[in-house]
Scaffold this active site. Structure first.
Site, PDB file in Angstrom:
ATOM      1  N   ASP A  91      54.835 -72.644 -32.905  1.00  0.00           N
ATOM      2  CA  ASP A  91      53.733 -72.356 -31.996  1.00  0.00           C
ATOM      3  C   ASP A  91      54.248 -72.097 -30.585  1.00  0.00           C
ATOM      4  OD1 ASP A  91      54.536 -75.012 -31.707  1.00  0.00           O
ATOM      5  OD2 ASP A  91      52.512 -75.845 -31.682  1.00  0.00           O
ATOM      6  N   ASP A 114      59.558 -74.552 -25.936  1.00  0.00           N
ATOM      7  CA  ASP A 114      59.456 -75.277 -24.670  1.00  0.00           C
ATOM      8  C   ASP A 114      60.878 -75.574 -24.194  1.00  0.00           C
ATOM      9  OD1 ASP A 114      58.039 -76.753 -22.658  1.00  0.00           O
ATOM     10  OD2 ASP A 114      58.221 -78.581 -23.813  1.00  0.00           O
ATOM     11  N   LYS A 137      57.638 -70.917 -22.982  1.00  0.00           N
ATOM     12  CA  LYS A 137      57.664 -71.516 -21.639  1.00  0.00           C
ATOM     13  C   LYS A 137      59.103 -71.492 -21.133  1.00  0.00           C
ATOM     14  CE  LYS A 137      54.316 -75.171 -22.666  1.00  0.00           C
ATOM     15  NZ  LYS A 137      54.135 -76.633 -22.483  1.00  0.00           N
ATOM     16  N   VAL A 172      49.328 -76.399 -23.215  1.00  0.00           N
ATOM     17  CA  VAL A 172      48.321 -75.605 -23.907  1.00  0.00           C
ATOM     18  C   VAL A 172      47.910 -76.250 -25.229  1.00  0.00           C
ATOM     19  CG1 VAL A 172      49.084 -73.452 -22.827  1.00  0.00           C
ATOM     20  CG2 VAL A 172      49.999 -74.090 -25.060  1.00  0.00           C
ATOM     21  N   ARG A 218      43.410 -78.684 -32.374  1.00  0.00           N
ATOM     22  CA  ARG A 218      44.095 -77.695 -33.227  1.00  0.00           C
ATOM     23  C   ARG A 218      43.125 -76.652 -33.782  1.00  0.00           C
ATOM     24  NH1 ARG A 218      49.353 -79.504 -34.303  1.00  0.00           N
ATOM     25  NH2 ARG A 218      49.615 -81.737 -34.610  1.00  0.00           N
TER      26      ARG A 218
HETATM   27  P1  IMP Z   1      60.706 -77.966 -27.730  1.00  0.00           P
HETATM   28  O1  IMP Z   1      61.534 -78.548 -28.833  1.00  0.00           O
HETATM   29  O2  IMP Z   1      60.815 -78.736 -26.457  1.00  0.00           O
HETATM   30  O3  IMP Z   1      60.918 -76.474 -27.535  1.00  0.00           O
HETATM   31  O4  IMP Z   1      59.234 -78.213 -28.120  1.00  0.00           O
HETATM   32  C1  IMP Z   1      58.558 -77.395 -28.955  1.00  0.00           C
HETATM   33  C2  IMP Z   1      57.451 -78.186 -29.582  1.00  0.00           C
HETATM   34  O5  IMP Z   1      56.791 -79.015 -28.637  1.00  0.00           O
HETATM   35  C3  IMP Z   1      56.432 -77.222 -30.108  1.00  0.00           C
HETATM   36  O6  IMP Z   1      56.623 -77.083 -31.492  1.00  0.00           O
HETATM   37  C4  IMP Z   1      55.129 -77.880 -29.818  1.00  0.00           C
HETATM   38  O7  IMP Z   1      54.697 -78.573 -30.957  1.00  0.00           O
HETATM   39  C5  IMP Z   1      55.397 -78.884 -28.738  1.00  0.00           C
HETATM   40  N1  IMP Z   1      54.871 -78.421 -27.460  1.00  0.00           N
HETATM   41  C6  IMP Z   1      55.557 -77.867 -26.432  1.00  0.00           C
HETATM   42  N2  IMP Z   1      54.738 -77.519 -25.432  1.00  0.00           N
HETATM   43  C7  IMP Z   1      53.502 -77.843 -25.833  1.00  0.00           C
HETATM   44  C8  IMP Z   1      52.191 -77.676 -25.250  1.00  0.00           C
HETATM   45  O8  IMP Z   1      52.002 -77.141 -24.155  1.00  0.00           O
HETATM   46  N3  IMP Z   1      51.148 -78.115 -26.001  1.00  0.00           N
HETATM   47  C9  IMP Z   1      51.293 -78.701 -27.220  1.00  0.00           C
HETATM   48  N4  IMP Z   1      52.480 -78.835 -27.817  1.00  0.00           N
HETATM   49  C10 IMP Z   1      53.574 -78.419 -27.123  1.00  0.00           C
HETATM   50 MG    MG Z   2      55.636 -78.355 -32.823  1.00  0.00          MG
END
Ligand code: IMP
Ligand code: MG
Length: 173
Positions: free
Chosen positions: A99, A102, A130, A152, A164
């Site tokens: 989704d 980040d 992001k 978000v 969701r």
């Molecule tokens: P990362 O491993 O830090 O890139 O995080 C990615 C995961 O964090 C995604 O699969 C999302 O489930 C969750 N995530 C990151 N940002 C958001 C947000 O703004 N809303 C909800 N879930 C988020």
């Molecule tokens: Mg996730």
């Protein structure tokens, strides 16, 4: 209950999903396996495979469940696999679908797993990017929307398991 402010409405999301499907079809030869990261990618993946079908592709589908945020808004530094590692990926062209990208840790972890499972080639895809939050050096190959450092929800994406079901993507304070 938290207030959600609409950011991208359903028609706008649908248009981006069609565009991503076209990009995947242009980059990936043959029929790919889409590996969705649970739970956040479930709505996006469902729309994406039907968009691929409309342009004549027959993707396979699999899922991976990674450790999650829990109740917090910050993702864990230590991403873990929950449940089974992917099987049947030997020699496949795989697109890992999440989704949101980040910090990038989840997508990178999943990409490594899929490579270790014997995929011939691996691409990454996130509906929402992001870039300002990135902590590891990964760039998703296919992206729908780029946003600033906002939290978000909707279209499969949650805050502490709420929101969701929303057909649009919005921000929460
Ligand atoms: P990362 O491993 O830090 O890139 O995080 C990615 C995961 O964090 C995604 O699969 C999302 O489930 C969750 N995530 C990151 N940002 C958001 C947000 O703004 N809303 C909800 N879930 C988020
Ligand atoms: Mg996730």
């Amino acid at each position: 209950m938290t207030t959600v402010t609409k950011l991208f409405d359903a028609p706008e999301i649908a248009e981006r999903v069609e565009r991503i499907a076209a990009e995947i079809a242009g980059a990936v030869s043959g029929d790919p396996t889409l590996v969705g990261l649970l739970k956040g990618s479930f709505v996006f993946l469902a729309d994406l495979v039907r968009a691929l079908d409309r342009i004549g592709r027959q993707p396979r589908i699999d899922f991976l469940r990674l450790s999650s945020y829990g109740q917090a808004r910050e993702s864990s530094r230590n991403v873990r696999l929950i449940g089974d590692a992917p099987s049947d990926l030997q020699g496949r062209h795989v697109v890992v679908v999440d989704d949101i990208v980040d910090t990038g840790r989840s997508l990178q972890f999943a990409k490594n797993l899929v490579e270790q499972a014997g995929a011939a080639k691996v691409w990454t895809c996130a509906l929402v990017d992001k870039p300002s939050r990135r902590a590891v050096d990964i760039k998703a190959d296919f992206v729908g929307f780029t946003v600033d450092d906002v939290f978000v929800v909707g279209y499969g994406i949650d805050f502490a398991e709420d929101h969701r079901h929303l057909p649009y993507i919005g921000t929460v304070e």
